[in-house]
Design a protein around this motif. Structure first.
Motif, PDB file in Angstrom:
ATOM      1  N   GLN A   1      46.538  63.980  83.677  1.00 38.80           N
ATOM      2  CA  GLN A   1      45.748  63.005  83.551  1.00 38.80           C
ATOM      3  C   GLN A   1      44.779  62.667  82.216  1.00 38.80           C
ATOM      4  OE1 GLN A   1      42.876  63.576  86.898  1.00 38.80           O
ATOM      5  NE2 GLN A   1      44.289  62.237  88.351  1.00 38.80           N
ATOM      6  N   LYS A   2      44.321  63.994  81.862  1.00 32.41           N
ATOM      7  CA  LYS A   2      43.820  63.613  80.338  1.00 32.41           C
ATOM      8  C   LYS A   2      44.738  63.301  79.361  1.00 32.41           C
ATOM      9  CE  LYS A   2      39.549  65.306  81.592  1.00 32.41           C
ATOM     10  NZ  LYS A   2      38.410  64.632  81.345  1.00 32.41           N
ATOM     11  N   THR A   3      45.844  63.662  79.339  1.00 26.52           N
ATOM     12  CA  THR A   3      46.788  63.271  78.335  1.00 26.52           C
ATOM     13  C   THR A   3      47.228  61.746  78.684  1.00 26.52           C
ATOM     14  OG1 THR A   3      47.985  65.333  78.545  1.00 26.52           O
ATOM     15  CG2 THR A   3      49.298  63.593  77.569  1.00 26.52           C
ATOM     16  N   GLN A   4      47.159  61.278  79.704  1.00 28.77           N
ATOM     17  CA  GLN A   4      47.486  59.735  79.827  1.00 28.77           C
ATOM     18  C   GLN A   4      46.157  58.891  79.484  1.00 28.77           C
ATOM     19  OE1 GLN A   4      48.391  59.518  83.936  1.00 28.77           O
ATOM     20  NE2 GLN A   4      50.348  60.247  83.980  1.00 28.77           N
ATOM     21  N   HIS A   5      45.049  59.645  79.639  1.00 29.03           N
ATOM     22  CA  HIS A   5      43.765  58.814  79.442  1.00 29.03           C
ATOM     23  C   HIS A   5      43.821  58.871  78.026  1.00 29.03           C
ATOM     24  CE1 HIS A   5      39.675  57.238  79.504  1.00 29.03           C
ATOM     25  NE2 HIS A   5      39.425  58.335  78.484  1.00 29.03           N
ATOM     26  N   ILE A   6      44.371  60.062  77.255  1.00 28.00           N
ATOM     27  CA  ILE A   6      44.249  59.920  75.572  1.00 28.00           C
ATOM     28  C   ILE A   6      45.094  59.033  75.085  1.00 28.00           C
ATOM     29  CG2 ILE A   6      44.524  61.392  73.625  1.00 28.00           C
ATOM     30  CD1 ILE A   6      43.575  63.729  75.328  1.00 28.00           C
ATOM     31  N   ASP A   7      46.352  58.682  75.520  1.00 28.67           N
ATOM     32  CA  ASP A   7      47.298  57.968  75.213  1.00 28.67           C
ATOM     33  C   ASP A   7      47.060  56.611  75.237  1.00 28.67           C
ATOM     34  OD1 ASP A   7      49.249  60.109  74.471  1.00 28.67           O
ATOM     35  OD2 ASP A   7      50.116  60.030  76.458  1.00 28.67           O
ATOM     36  N   ALA A   8      46.456  56.321  76.408  1.00 34.31           N
ATOM     37  CA  ALA A   8      45.867  54.713  76.676  1.00 34.31           C
ATOM     38  C   ALA A   8      44.734  54.446  75.623  1.00 34.31           C
ATOM     39  CB  ALA A   8      45.149  54.695  77.978  1.00 34.31           C
ATOM     40  N   ASN A   9      43.782  55.435  75.418  1.00 33.28           N
ATOM     41  CA  ASN A   9      42.954  55.114  74.162  1.00 33.28           C
ATOM     42  C   ASN A   9      43.617  54.987  72.939  1.00 33.28           C
ATOM     43  OD1 ASN A   9      40.798  55.368  76.108  1.00 33.28           O
ATOM     44  ND2 ASN A   9      40.610  57.577  75.554  1.00 33.28           N
ATOM     45  N   ARG A  10      44.574  55.740  72.405  1.00 32.13           N
ATOM     46  CA  ARG A  10      45.413  55.630  71.147  1.00 32.13           C
ATOM     47  C   ARG A  10      45.917  54.049  71.344  1.00 32.13           C
ATOM     48  NH1 ARG A  10      50.407  56.007  70.491  1.00 32.13           N
ATOM     49  NH2 ARG A  10      50.818  57.064  72.410  1.00 32.13           N
ATOM     50  N   GLU A  11      46.608  53.869  72.499  1.00 37.89           N
ATOM     51  CA  GLU A  11      47.213  52.337  72.406  1.00 37.89           C
ATOM     52  C   GLU A  11      46.132  51.306  72.274  1.00 37.89           C
ATOM     53  OE1 GLU A  11      49.280  52.417  75.975  1.00 37.89           O
ATOM     54  OE2 GLU A  11      50.757  53.875  75.191  1.00 37.89           O
ATOM     55  N   GLU A  12      44.964  51.515  73.053  1.00 33.61           N
ATOM     56  CA  GLU A  12      43.906  50.563  72.790  1.00 33.61           C
ATOM     57  C   GLU A  12      43.494  50.521  71.216  1.00 33.61           C
ATOM     58  OE1 GLU A  12      41.465  47.586  73.921  1.00 33.61           O
ATOM     59  OE2 GLU A  12      43.148  48.157  75.027  1.00 33.61           O
ATOM     60  N   ILE A  13      43.160  51.386  70.696  1.00 33.69           N
ATOM     61  CA  ILE A  13      42.590  51.641  69.313  1.00 33.69           C
ATOM     62  C   ILE A  13      43.909  50.805  68.428  1.00 33.69           C
ATOM     63  CG2 ILE A  13      42.367  53.252  67.492  1.00 33.69           C
ATOM     64  CD1 ILE A  13      41.157  55.184  69.272  1.00 33.69           C
ATOM     65  N   GLU A  14      45.100  51.010  68.540  1.00 33.12           N
ATOM     66  CA  GLU A  14      46.227  50.330  67.743  1.00 33.12           C
ATOM     67  C   GLU A  14      46.247  48.942  68.132  1.00 33.12           C
ATOM     68  OE1 GLU A  14      49.950  52.310  68.767  1.00 33.12           O
ATOM     69  OE2 GLU A  14      49.429  54.263  67.506  1.00 33.12           O
ATOM     70  N   ARG A  15      45.952  48.616  69.331  1.00 29.61           N
ATOM     71  CA  ARG A  15      46.023  47.097  69.590  1.00 29.61           C
ATOM     72  C   ARG A  15      44.636  46.465  69.060  1.00 29.61           C
ATOM     73  NH1 ARG A  15      45.669  47.672  74.657  1.00 29.61           N
ATOM     74  NH2 ARG A  15      48.030  47.921  75.014  1.00 29.61           N
ATOM     75  N   THR A  16      43.378  46.949  69.115  1.00 32.21           N
ATOM     76  CA  THR A  16      42.152  46.615  68.604  1.00 32.21           C
ATOM     77  C   THR A  16      42.580  46.340  66.950  1.00 32.21           C
ATOM     78  OG1 THR A  16      40.980  47.502  70.222  1.00 32.21           O
ATOM     79  CG2 THR A  16      39.895  46.872  68.203  1.00 32.21           C
ATOM     80  N   GLN A  17      43.102  47.365  66.298  1.00 30.12           N
ATOM     81  CA  GLN A  17      43.292  47.340  64.976  1.00 30.12           C
ATOM     82  C   GLN A  17      43.987  46.061  64.501  1.00 30.12           C
ATOM     83  OE1 GLN A  17      44.932  50.890  63.310  1.00 30.12           O
ATOM     84  NE2 GLN A  17      44.955  50.269  61.246  1.00 30.12           N
ATOM     85  N   GLU A  18      45.259  46.006  65.346  1.00 26.19           N
ATOM     86  CA  GLU A  18      46.095  44.825  65.215  1.00 26.19           C
ATOM     87  C   GLU A  18      45.455  43.416  65.319  1.00 26.19           C
ATOM     88  OE1 GLU A  18      50.756  43.259  66.379  1.00 26.19           O
ATOM     89  OE2 GLU A  18      49.864  45.040  67.119  1.00 26.19           O
ATOM     90  N   LEU A  19      44.786  43.364  66.407  1.00 18.27           N
ATOM     91  CA  LEU A  19      44.082  41.977  66.676  1.00 18.27           C
ATOM     92  C   LEU A  19      43.183  41.955  65.535  1.00 18.27           C
ATOM     93  CD1 LEU A  19      43.276  42.465  70.563  1.00 18.27           C
ATOM     94  CD2 LEU A  19      44.695  40.882  69.287  1.00 18.27           C
ATOM     95  N   HIS A  20      42.406  42.835  65.029  1.00 22.49           N
ATOM     96  CA  HIS A  20      41.303  42.681  63.964  1.00 22.49           C
ATOM     97  C   HIS A  20      42.016  42.232  62.601  1.00 22.49           C
ATOM     98  CE1 HIS A  20      38.023  43.288  61.564  1.00 22.49           C
ATOM     99  NE2 HIS A  20      38.678  44.088  60.614  1.00 22.49           N
ATOM    100  N   SER A  21      43.026  42.764  62.432  1.00 25.20           N
ATOM    101  CA  SER A  21      43.898  42.184  61.134  1.00 25.20           C
ATOM    102  C   SER A  21      44.410  40.840  61.467  1.00 25.20           C
ATOM    103  CB  SER A  21      45.373  43.259  61.083  1.00 25.20           C
ATOM    104  OG  SER A  21      44.838  44.695  60.772  1.00 25.20           O
ATOM    105  N   LEU A  22      44.877  40.236  62.473  1.00 22.48           N
ATOM    106  CA  LEU A  22      45.088  38.987  62.914  1.00 22.48           C
ATOM    107  C   LEU A  22      43.919  37.983  62.765  1.00 22.48           C
ATOM    108  CD1 LEU A  22      47.699  39.220  66.124  1.00 22.48           C
ATOM    109  CD2 LEU A  22      48.244  38.841  63.578  1.00 22.48           C
ATOM    110  N   TRP A  23      42.739  38.298  63.150  1.00 21.95           N
ATOM    111  CA  TRP A  23      41.510  37.433  63.045  1.00 21.95           C
ATOM    112  C   TRP A  23      41.431  37.189  61.570  1.00 21.95           C
ATOM    113  CZ3 TRP A  23      39.836  34.444  66.345  1.00 21.95           C
ATOM    114  CH2 TRP A  23      39.949  34.571  67.741  1.00 21.95           C
ATOM    115  N   LEU A  24      41.387  38.673  60.743  1.00 18.30           N
ATOM    116  CA  LEU A  24      41.001  38.309  59.337  1.00 18.30           C
ATOM    117  C   LEU A  24      42.053  37.492  58.710  1.00 18.30           C
ATOM    118  CD1 LEU A  24      40.052  42.067  58.349  1.00 18.30           C
ATOM    119  CD2 LEU A  24      38.567  40.288  58.712  1.00 18.30           C
ATOM    120  N   LYS A  25      43.237  37.711  59.011  1.00 19.52           N
ATOM    121  CA  LYS A  25      44.426  36.789  58.261  1.00 19.52           C
ATOM    122  C   LYS A  25      44.122  35.304  58.959  1.00 19.52           C
ATOM    123  CE  LYS A  25      49.495  36.296  58.326  1.00 19.52           C
ATOM    124  NZ  LYS A  25      50.615  36.694  58.898  1.00 19.52           N
TER     125      LYS A  25
END
Length: 307
Positions: free
Chosen positions: A166-190
Motif C-alpha cells: 500500500q505504501k509503495t502504491q501511494h508513493i507511486d501515485a504521488n510521483r505520477e501526480e507530481i509529474e502530471r502537475t509539472q507537465e500542466l504547469h509547463s503547458l500553462w506557461l507555454k
C-alpha cells in the motif's frame, strides 16, 4: 480578456515567491535559529500583491520557470528518498520480527524438552508408561505448538507485506501526480507565451486531455474561441464549465461577452450580474473590455456598474 491570462500567470509567480519565502521558516523547525524574512512581513506582502495586481503585462522569466521546475524536481527527489527510507525501515522490521519469532520458537522448544525430561523422569518413577510413549506424545505436542507459532508469524508477515504494498502504491501515485502537475504547469506557461489564439487553443486541449474537468482551461479556451469569432463554440465551453462548477465567475463573464457579440444584450447583462455577484473584482475588467462596449450606453448596464 488577455489581461486575465496575465493575471493568472502573476498569481502563479506570487505562489512561487510565497514558497521561497516559507523555506527559512520550515528550516527553523529542527531547532536552528534563522533570521526572520522580510517577505513574511504583512506590509511587504501587501505591497507585493498591489504591485502584481497593477502590472500591465505578464511577469514571465525563464529564471522563474527554472526555479519552479527545480522545486518540483527537488520534491520528486525527496519523495524517492522517503520511499527508500520507508522500504529500509520495513525490511528492518521484517528481519527483526523473524529474529524474534525464531528466538521465541527455539526457547519454547528448549523449555519443552526440559519439561519432557522432567515429566519422563517422573513417569518412569511411577511406572505410568514407557519412555517411547512419552517421547511420541511430547513430540506431537511440540509440533503442534511450533505449528501455531509459525502460523501466527506468517499472518503477521503477510500484514507487513500488505502494508508495504500500500505504501509503495501511494508513493507511486504521488510521483505520477507530481509529474502530471509539472507537465500542466509547463503547458500553462507555454500558453501564456503564445500570441496566436489557435496555438493557445491547442495547448488548452492538451490540458483538458490530462484533466477534463479543469474549468479554468475550459473558460480560457472559450476566451480564445471568442477571439476567433466562434461564439456558439465559446457558449458551449462555458456551459460545460458551469456544469462542473456552477459558481465559476469566469464562465459567466465569457458568456456575457458571447451574448454581447450575438446582440442579446439582456442576457449579457444578466450574466454580468451573475459574474459580479460571485467576483466583484471583475468590475474594472467589465468597464475596460472592448467586447462589452455595445452595453456601455444601456441603462441596465449603468445601473449594474453603479450598484
Amino acid at each position: 480578456m488577455r489581461s486575465l491570462a496575465s493575471g493568472v500567470l502573476a498569481l502563479l509567480l506570487m505562489t512561487a515567491i510565497g514558497v521561497w519565502a516559507d523555506e527559512p521558516a520550515n528550516s527553523a523547525s529542527d531547532g536552528a535559529q534563522v533570521a526572520p524574512s522580510s517577505v513574511t512581513d504583512p506590509e511587504v506582502e501587501r505591497q507585493l500583491r498591489d504591485t502584481v495586481e497593477n502590472l500591465d503585462e505578464a511577469l514571465y522569466s525563464p529564471f522563474i520557470e527554472r526555479y519552479m521546475l527545480d522545486e518540483l524536481k527537488a520534491l520528486r527527489t525527496e519523495m524517492a528518498a522517503q520511499r527508500i527510507e520507508l522500504t529500509e525501515k520495513l525490511v528492518d522490521r521484517h528481519v527483526e520480527s523473524i529474529d524474534r519469532g525464531v528466538s521465541y520458537a527455539t526457547n519454547t522448544i528448549t523449555y519443552f524438552f526440559y519439561l519432557i525430561a522432567g515429566v519422563s523422569s517422573i513417569l518412569v518413577l511411577v511406572g505410568w508408561t514407557s519412555v517411547r510413549d512419552i517421547k511420541e506424545r511430547m513430540n506431537k505436542i511440540a509440533d503442534e505448538e511450533v505449528g501455531k507459532l509459525v502460523t501466527t508469524y506468517e499472518k503477521r508477515l503477510r500484514v507487513i507485506e500488505h502494508q508495504l504494498t500500500q505504501k509503495t502504491q501511494h508513493i507511486d501515485a504521488n510521483r505520477e501526480e507530481i509529474e502530471r502537475t509539472q507537465e500542466l504547469h509547463s503547458l500553462w506557461l507555454k500558453a501564456a507565451q503564445e500570441t496566436l489564439s489557435a496555438n493557445k487553443i491547442a495547448i488548452y486541449d492538451q490540458i483538458l486531455e490530462m484533466r477534463p474537468d479543469d474549468c479554468e482551461a475550459l473558460t480560457y479556451k472559450a476566451d480564445e474561441v471568442l477571439e476567433l469569432g466562434e461564439v456558439q463554440w465559446a457558449i458551449n465551453l462555458c456551459q460545460h464549465a458551469l456544469t462542473i462548477d456552477p459558481d465559476n465567475a469566469h464562465a459567466f463573464y465569457q458568456l456575457a461577452c458571447a451574448k454581447t457579440m450575438l446582440g442579446n444584450y439582456d442576457q449579457a447583462i444578466h450574466y454580468l450580474r451573475e459574474t459580479l455577484e460571485r467576483a466583484d473584482s471583475y468590475r474594472q475588467t467589465v468597464m475596460e473590455d472592448p467586447a462589452l462596449e455595445p452595453l456601455y450606453q444601456l441603462d441596465d448596464f449603468k445601473a449594474l456598474i453603479s450598484s
